[in-house]
Every structure is written in C-alpha cells, then in structure tokens.
Design a protein around this motif. Sequence first.
Motif, PDB file in Angstrom:
ATOM      1  N   ILE A 181     -34.519 -35.919 -55.662  1.00  7.20           N
ATOM      2  CA  ILE A 181     -33.961 -35.567 -54.220  1.00  7.20           C
ATOM      3  C   ILE A 181     -35.401 -35.425 -53.608  1.00  7.20           C
ATOM      4  CG2 ILE A 181     -33.086 -34.211 -52.608  1.00  7.20           C
ATOM      5  CD1 ILE A 181     -30.694 -33.873 -54.479  1.00  7.20           C
ATOM      6  N   VAL A 182     -35.642 -36.032 -52.699  1.00  8.44           N
ATOM      7  CA  VAL A 182     -36.877 -36.042 -51.758  1.00  8.44           C
ATOM      8  C   VAL A 182     -36.388 -36.393 -50.206  1.00  8.44           C
ATOM      9  CG1 VAL A 182     -38.388 -37.030 -53.313  1.00  8.44           C
ATOM     10  CG2 VAL A 182     -37.316 -38.705 -52.179  1.00  8.44           C
ATOM     11  N   ALA A 183     -37.304 -35.958 -49.307  1.00  4.63           N
ATOM     12  CA  ALA A 183     -37.188 -36.118 -48.086  1.00  4.63           C
ATOM     13  C   ALA A 183     -36.430 -37.494 -47.505  1.00  4.63           C
ATOM     14  CB  ALA A 183     -38.411 -35.930 -47.274  1.00  4.63           C
ATOM     15  N   LEU A 186     -32.494 -37.431 -48.878  1.00 12.32           N
ATOM     16  CA  LEU A 186     -31.785 -36.327 -48.719  1.00 12.32           C
ATOM     17  C   LEU A 186     -30.571 -36.383 -47.695  1.00 12.32           C
ATOM     18  CD1 LEU A 186     -31.026 -33.373 -49.584  1.00 12.32           C
ATOM     19  CD2 LEU A 186     -32.604 -32.762 -47.924  1.00 12.32           C
ATOM     20  N   ALA A 187     -30.988 -36.884 -46.457  1.00 13.10           N
ATOM     21  CA  ALA A 187     -29.947 -37.044 -45.452  1.00 13.10           C
ATOM     22  C   ALA A 187     -28.689 -37.913 -45.875  1.00 13.10           C
ATOM     23  CB  ALA A 187     -30.709 -37.736 -44.205  1.00 13.10           C
ATOM     24  N   ALA A 188     -29.183 -39.131 -46.478  1.00 13.03           N
ATOM     25  CA  ALA A 188     -28.117 -39.809 -47.032  1.00 13.03           C
ATOM     26  C   ALA A 188     -27.127 -39.263 -47.982  1.00 13.03           C
ATOM     27  CB  ALA A 188     -28.762 -41.218 -47.534  1.00 13.03           C
ATOM     28  N   GLY A 194     -21.043 -34.737 -49.385  1.00 13.23           N
ATOM     29  CA  GLY A 194     -20.195 -33.619 -48.538  1.00 13.23           C
ATOM     30  C   GLY A 194     -20.906 -32.239 -49.496  1.00 13.23           C
ATOM     31  N   ALA A 195     -21.758 -32.373 -50.161  1.00 12.14           N
ATOM     32  CA  ALA A 195     -22.371 -31.113 -51.056  1.00 12.14           C
ATOM     33  C   ALA A 195     -23.078 -30.171 -50.005  1.00 12.14           C
ATOM     34  CB  ALA A 195     -23.467 -31.783 -51.936  1.00 12.14           C
ATOM     35  N   LEU A 233     -34.271 -30.777 -42.975  1.00 15.71           N
ATOM     36  CA  LEU A 233     -33.416 -31.840 -42.781  1.00 15.71           C
ATOM     37  C   LEU A 233     -31.985 -31.078 -43.216  1.00 15.71           C
ATOM     38  CD1 LEU A 233     -35.160 -34.567 -44.995  1.00 15.71           C
ATOM     39  CD2 LEU A 233     -34.413 -34.702 -42.579  1.00 15.71           C
ATOM     40  N   LEU A 234     -31.887 -29.922 -43.711  1.00 18.89           N
ATOM     41  CA  LEU A 234     -30.631 -29.498 -44.069  1.00 18.89           C
ATOM     42  C   LEU A 234     -30.216 -28.518 -42.719  1.00 18.89           C
ATOM     43  CD1 LEU A 234     -31.166 -28.343 -47.829  1.00 18.89           C
ATOM     44  CD2 LEU A 234     -29.845 -30.356 -47.039  1.00 18.89           C
TER      45      LEU A 234
END
Length: 235
Positions: A181-183, A186-188, A194-195, A233-234
């Motif tokens: 997981i990287v920038a 992550l958005a996808a 739905g995590a 991003l979160l």
Amino acid sequence: MSLKLEICVASLPSALAAQAGGAHRIELCQNLEQGGITPSYGLIRQVLAEVRLPVFVLIRPRPGGFVYSPAELAIMRADIALCRDLGCAGVVLGALDDAGHVAQADCQALLEQAGPLGVTFHRAFDACANQAQALEAIIDLGCQRVLTSGGQPAAADAQAQLAALIAQAAGRIEIMPGAGIVAANLAALVASTGAQEFHASAKRLVPPDPAAGLFAAPEWQTDAALVAELVALLA
C-alpha cells in the motif's frame, strides 16, 4: 468511523517517524525483509518509552510458514506474556495447521495468554486454503482484526476479494488491507473495499553508512513524509 493507518516498523527511528507522520498505530517487528519476526525485549521497551501511539507487537518466532511446533508455540506464549508485562496495546499473531486451516486450539492458547491485549490475526490468513472459512474461525477466536492482502502479493491486486471479506465480516471484525500500500493506490483501495483501517510500511531505503566499514549495509526505514501523505489521503 474515521479511517486509520497502521505503520509496520522495525526500529526505534522508524517508530518515531511513524508517529511524526501522524500514524494511528504501530506494528512493531524486526527482520522486516523476511516478513518480520518478534522484536527484541530492548526494542519493545524503548519504543514504548518514546512513542505515544498504541504498539502492537508481532509474535512470530521465525520467518517462513505458519505451522508451529510445540516448542515454537511455547516461545510465542512467552513473548506474549512479555508484551503484557511491558504494557503493549496488543499483539499480532497467527498459526495454521498442516491443511492450511486456522490452528484453532493453538491460536486459542495464544489468545488466552494475551488476555486483555488487542489481537490482530496476521497474514497467515493469506496462506489459508479457504479464506471465507478462515475468517469465521478467526471471528470465533475473538480477534479484533485481520491483516490481509486478500491472498495476493499486494492488496491492490485483490480489491474485490477484500471487499467480499469486509462484506462477510459485517462489522464483526476489522479487515485491514496491507501489503504494497502506497499513496498511488490507497485512494482506490478505500473506494473499492470499504475498509476502515489500512496497513503500510511507508519506508525508504537508507544508503549504507561508509563509517561502518566491512559491515556497511543499506537499511529500510519508515519515512515520516510518506506516512503523512498516506494519512492525508485517509482524512
């Protein structure tokens, strides 16, 4: 529920970088290059002394598979007891049987040793023969979350499976995507799965120190800026 980021770290500088970048939790291990093993007593104690984040310690006595001998399980129980004594927030564990199923009795003994500590079932889950069945077994054990790449080398390659696991969990347990997981992805993953929690290392390769001479070696370390980018991003 706000989205959370767990950062896997293998050193005190990495733990401090994770905190500086705004991570919500740390998974502490050593030997990250081989998937991680249980960190030393000294590292656990020093991270707890210098870091304010919840610290979950990896309980894994060696690299490789997740079928453990009685002696290895005894070592794991002793390490869990140590984590309780030191005041860790939780532990990260998992054990399988020869058929690739969750080793229910072995895991139950580990959870009993953990007592009040939070428990994450680690990526032994990704080696399970049947993930839907394994998830129910882990829920029955009473774990709080499962760290998984959906059975693929990287979580981004298993978005549909991760979404299916989250649907099956139906709020009974957290499914935490991790691995690669990287920038850039992550958005996808947030949108497709739905995590609510995500696991990354946010690391960069630090060149070897020439002063180390014969024993000079590069080292992976968590980068606070990379952590901050993921956290943003979160948000």
